[in-house]
Motif scaffolding. Structure first.
Motif, PDB file in Angstrom:
ATOM      1  N   GLY A  61       6.784  -7.327 -34.240  1.00  0.00           N
ATOM      2  CA  GLY A  61       7.922  -7.778 -35.040  1.00  0.00           C
ATOM      3  C   GLY A  61       7.571  -8.388 -36.378  1.00  0.00           C
ATOM      4  N   ARG A  62       6.299  -8.668 -36.624  1.00  0.00           N
ATOM      5  CA  ARG A  62       5.911  -9.191 -37.929  1.00  0.00           C
ATOM      6  C   ARG A  62       6.104  -8.120 -38.993  1.00  0.00           C
ATOM      7  NH1 ARG A  62      -0.034 -11.409 -36.937  1.00  0.00           N
ATOM      8  NH2 ARG A  62      -0.069  -9.477 -35.690  1.00  0.00           N
ATOM      9  N   VAL A  63       6.438  -8.559 -40.218  1.00  0.00           N
ATOM     10  CA  VAL A  63       6.782  -7.630 -41.296  1.00  0.00           C
ATOM     11  C   VAL A  63       5.830  -7.801 -42.473  1.00  0.00           C
ATOM     12  CG1 VAL A  63       8.570  -6.889 -42.910  1.00  0.00           C
ATOM     13  CG2 VAL A  63       9.215  -7.703 -40.626  1.00  0.00           C
ATOM     14  N   LEU A  64       5.329  -6.672 -42.976  1.00  0.00           N
ATOM     15  CA  LEU A  64       4.512  -6.657 -44.186  1.00  0.00           C
ATOM     16  C   LEU A  64       5.237  -5.874 -45.271  1.00  0.00           C
ATOM     17  CD1 LEU A  64       0.791  -5.935 -43.185  1.00  0.00           C
ATOM     18  CD2 LEU A  64       1.659  -7.948 -44.378  1.00  0.00           C
ATOM     19  N   PRO A  65       5.592  -6.510 -46.387  1.00  0.00           N
ATOM     20  CA  PRO A  65       6.108  -5.760 -47.531  1.00  0.00           C
ATOM     21  C   PRO A  65       4.952  -5.423 -48.485  1.00  0.00           C
ATOM     22  CG  PRO A  65       6.430  -8.089 -47.910  1.00  0.00           C
ATOM     23  CD  PRO A  65       5.720  -7.969 -46.576  1.00  0.00           C
ATOM     24  N   GLU A  66       5.265  -4.687 -49.534  1.00  0.00           N
ATOM     25  CA  GLU A  66       4.350  -4.340 -50.625  1.00  0.00           C
ATOM     26  C   GLU A  66       3.323  -3.291 -50.201  1.00  0.00           C
ATOM     27  OE1 GLU A  66       4.726  -5.422 -53.890  1.00  0.00           O
ATOM     28  OE2 GLU A  66       6.604  -6.133 -53.000  1.00  0.00           O
ATOM     29  N   SER A  67       3.377  -2.145 -50.870  1.00  0.00           N
ATOM     30  CA  SER A  67       2.586  -0.982 -50.468  1.00  0.00           C
ATOM     31  C   SER A  67       1.086  -1.253 -50.452  1.00  0.00           C
ATOM     32  CB  SER A  67       2.896   0.197 -51.398  1.00  0.00           C
ATOM     33  OG  SER A  67       2.600  -0.125 -52.744  1.00  0.00           O
ATOM     34  N   GLU A  68       0.574  -1.920 -51.482  1.00  0.00           N
ATOM     35  CA  GLU A  68      -0.870  -2.145 -51.540  1.00  0.00           C
ATOM     36  C   GLU A  68      -1.332  -3.042 -50.399  1.00  0.00           C
ATOM     37  OE1 GLU A  68      -4.302  -0.870 -53.589  1.00  0.00           O
ATOM     38  OE2 GLU A  68      -2.194  -0.326 -53.794  1.00  0.00           O
ATOM     39  N   VAL A  69      -0.537  -4.038 -50.058  1.00  0.00           N
ATOM     40  CA  VAL A  69      -0.873  -4.934 -48.947  1.00  0.00           C
ATOM     41  C   VAL A  69      -0.831  -4.168 -47.625  1.00  0.00           C
ATOM     42  CG1 VAL A  69      -0.138  -6.984 -47.680  1.00  0.00           C
ATOM     43  CG2 VAL A  69      -0.032  -6.964 -50.175  1.00  0.00           C
ATOM     44  N   ILE A  70       0.170  -3.314 -47.467  1.00  0.00           N
ATOM     45  CA  ILE A  70       0.265  -2.514 -46.242  1.00  0.00           C
ATOM     46  C   ILE A  70      -0.950  -1.608 -46.104  1.00  0.00           C
ATOM     47  CG2 ILE A  70       1.591  -0.726 -45.056  1.00  0.00           C
ATOM     48  CD1 ILE A  70       4.102  -1.878 -46.418  1.00  0.00           C
ATOM     49  N   CYS A  71      -1.364  -0.980 -47.204  1.00  0.00           N
ATOM     50  CA  CYS A  71      -2.528  -0.091 -47.158  1.00  0.00           C
ATOM     51  C   CYS A  71      -3.786  -0.858 -46.769  1.00  0.00           C
ATOM     52  CB  CYS A  71      -2.726   0.587 -48.504  1.00  0.00           C
ATOM     53  SG  CYS A  71      -1.503   1.869 -48.879  1.00  0.00           S
ATOM     54  N   GLU A  72      -3.966  -2.040 -47.317  1.00  0.00           N
ATOM     55  CA  GLU A  72      -5.144  -2.830 -46.972  1.00  0.00           C
ATOM     56  C   GLU A  72      -5.114  -3.216 -45.490  1.00  0.00           C
ATOM     57  OE1 GLU A  72      -7.821  -3.533 -48.818  1.00  0.00           O
ATOM     58  OE2 GLU A  72      -6.969  -2.297 -50.426  1.00  0.00           O
ATOM     59  N   TYR A  73      -3.932  -3.540 -45.000  1.00  0.00           N
ATOM     60  CA  TYR A  73      -3.812  -3.875 -43.574  1.00  0.00           C
ATOM     61  C   TYR A  73      -4.169  -2.671 -42.704  1.00  0.00           C
ATOM     62  CZ  TYR A  73      -1.756  -4.507 -38.990  1.00  0.00           C
ATOM     63  OH  TYR A  73      -1.596  -4.547 -37.626  1.00  0.00           O
ATOM     64  N   LEU A  74      -3.637  -1.508 -43.043  1.00  0.00           N
ATOM     65  CA  LEU A  74      -3.898  -0.322 -42.242  1.00  0.00           C
ATOM     66  C   LEU A  74      -5.380   0.053 -42.262  1.00  0.00           C
ATOM     67  CD1 LEU A  74      -0.796   1.871 -43.190  1.00  0.00           C
ATOM     68  CD2 LEU A  74      -1.212   0.692 -41.019  1.00  0.00           C
ATOM     69  N   GLU A  75      -6.025  -0.137 -43.403  1.00  0.00           N
ATOM     70  CA  GLU A  75      -7.464   0.136 -43.478  1.00  0.00           C
ATOM     71  C   GLU A  75      -8.247  -0.811 -42.573  1.00  0.00           C
ATOM     72  OE1 GLU A  75      -9.558   2.213 -44.538  1.00  0.00           O
ATOM     73  OE2 GLU A  75      -8.476   3.495 -45.918  1.00  0.00           O
ATOM     74  N   ASP A  76      -7.849  -2.061 -42.559  1.00  0.00           N
ATOM     75  CA  ASP A  76      -8.550  -3.041 -41.725  1.00  0.00           C
ATOM     76  C   ASP A  76      -8.258  -2.834 -40.241  1.00  0.00           C
ATOM     77  OD1 ASP A  76      -9.657  -4.244 -43.961  1.00  0.00           O
ATOM     78  OD2 ASP A  76      -8.059  -5.739 -44.147  1.00  0.00           O
ATOM     79  N   ALA A  77      -7.012  -2.505 -39.930  1.00  0.00           N
ATOM     80  CA  ALA A  77      -6.621  -2.372 -38.528  1.00  0.00           C
ATOM     81  C   ALA A  77      -7.020  -1.021 -37.930  1.00  0.00           C
ATOM     82  CB  ALA A  77      -5.110  -2.574 -38.391  1.00  0.00           C
ATOM     83  N   TYR A  78      -7.082   0.001 -38.778  1.00  0.00           N
ATOM     84  CA  TYR A  78      -7.421   1.355 -38.324  1.00  0.00           C
ATOM     85  C   TYR A  78      -8.515   1.898 -39.251  1.00  0.00           C
ATOM     86  CZ  TYR A  78      -2.854   0.828 -36.054  1.00  0.00           C
ATOM     87  OH  TYR A  78      -1.784   0.373 -35.315  1.00  0.00           O
ATOM     88  N   PRO A  79      -9.741   1.461 -39.090  1.00  0.00           N
ATOM     89  CA  PRO A  79     -10.794   1.745 -40.072  1.00  0.00           C
ATOM     90  C   PRO A  79     -11.288   3.187 -40.117  1.00  0.00           C
ATOM     91  CG  PRO A  79     -11.688   0.516 -38.212  1.00  0.00           C
ATOM     92  CD  PRO A  79     -10.202   0.531 -38.029  1.00  0.00           C
ATOM     93  N   THR A  80     -10.928   4.009 -39.129  1.00  0.00           N
ATOM     94  CA  THR A  80     -11.440   5.380 -39.091  1.00  0.00           C
ATOM     95  C   THR A  80     -10.284   6.380 -39.075  1.00  0.00           C
ATOM     96  OG1 THR A  80     -13.340   4.613 -37.817  1.00  0.00           O
ATOM     97  CG2 THR A  80     -12.936   6.972 -37.841  1.00  0.00           C
TER      98      THR A  80
END
Length: 230
Positions: A61-80
């Motif tokens: 349920g947590r929300v992340l706005p802003e495309s660049e922040v979302i991309c950085e999160y996805l890279e960290d959470a799903y590194p491969t």
């Protein structure tokens, strides 16, 4: 996860690049209040008080706005597979290209977005051509830093390709078609070569096709709305 986004905005496109490349499944939701519509954003503001797209809602349920922040999160959470270059310099250049898109290319397009929302009888020819010239100037910054191996940086997709590709749809297709201005890539050979090459990548091609289709649908909706108001 849920991704609140629209296909005609260039910002969610870079998020979809990571989702497609990493094989991450999300529910895609178009929030109310965007495009040629009289809907209110009120419901979406409960999700993202900033009121812009995209916004990523995590499973908890947590929300992340802003495309660049979302991309950085996805890279960290799903590194491969990684959409960041291994080399620190190349990684910095990836971020630079994305930043040029956000702070120079998009901002140069804003007057043209505004004119597109008006009736043609209220267009100002000189202002339109001046704005198109500013877009060309901003694209020249990309020309300086763009890679020469078929991708924005190095020989594989990175986050920068997700930032650049939708901007080039707007700059080289939408703007010249709508306003009758020259194709800015005619004087930018490196960027023109990149644009030809990146369209052969299957993931980038999917993003580009989605952007083109969304722009066509948005224009059709705007024309219909104008008829109803006439």
């Amino acid at each position: 996860m849920k991704l609140f986004q629209t296909y005609d905005s260039p910002f969610p496109t870079r998020v979809r690049l990571l989702l497609y490349a990493k094989g991450i499944e999300v529910e895609v939701i178009r929030p109310p209040g965007f495009g040629a519509t009289a809907e209110s954003k009120a419901e979406y503001l409960n999700v993202n008080p900033i009121g812009r797209v995209p916004a990523l809602v995590l499973d908890d349920g947590r929300v992340l706005p802003e495309s660049e922040v979302i991309c950085e999160y996805l890279e960290d959470a799903y590194p491969t597979p990684s959409l960041r270059p291994d080399d620190p310099w190349e990684r910095a250049r990836m971020r630079l290209l994305s930043r040029i898109c956000d702070f120079y290319v998009v901002m140069a397009m804003v007057p043209l977005f505004n004119f597109a929302g008006r009736s043609r009888r209220h267009w100002e020819t000189q202002a339109i051509h001046t704005a198109a010239g500013k877009v060309a100037e901003a694209l020249a910054y990309l020309e300086t830093f763009i890679g020469s191996e078929g991708y924005a940086v190095g020989g594989a997709l990175t986050q920068a390709d997700g930032a650049i590709a939708p901007q080039l749809v707007l700059a080289t297709e939408w703007i010249p078609s709508l306003f009758g201005t020259p194709d800015p890539l005619e004087s930018l050979p490196k960027l023109a070569a990149y644009w030809t090459s990146i369209q052969t990548d299957p993931i980038a091609a999917r993003l580009i096709d989605e952007t083109r289709q969304a722009i066509a649908e948005q224009q059709a909706a705007a024309r219909e709305q104008a008829k109803q108001m006439a």
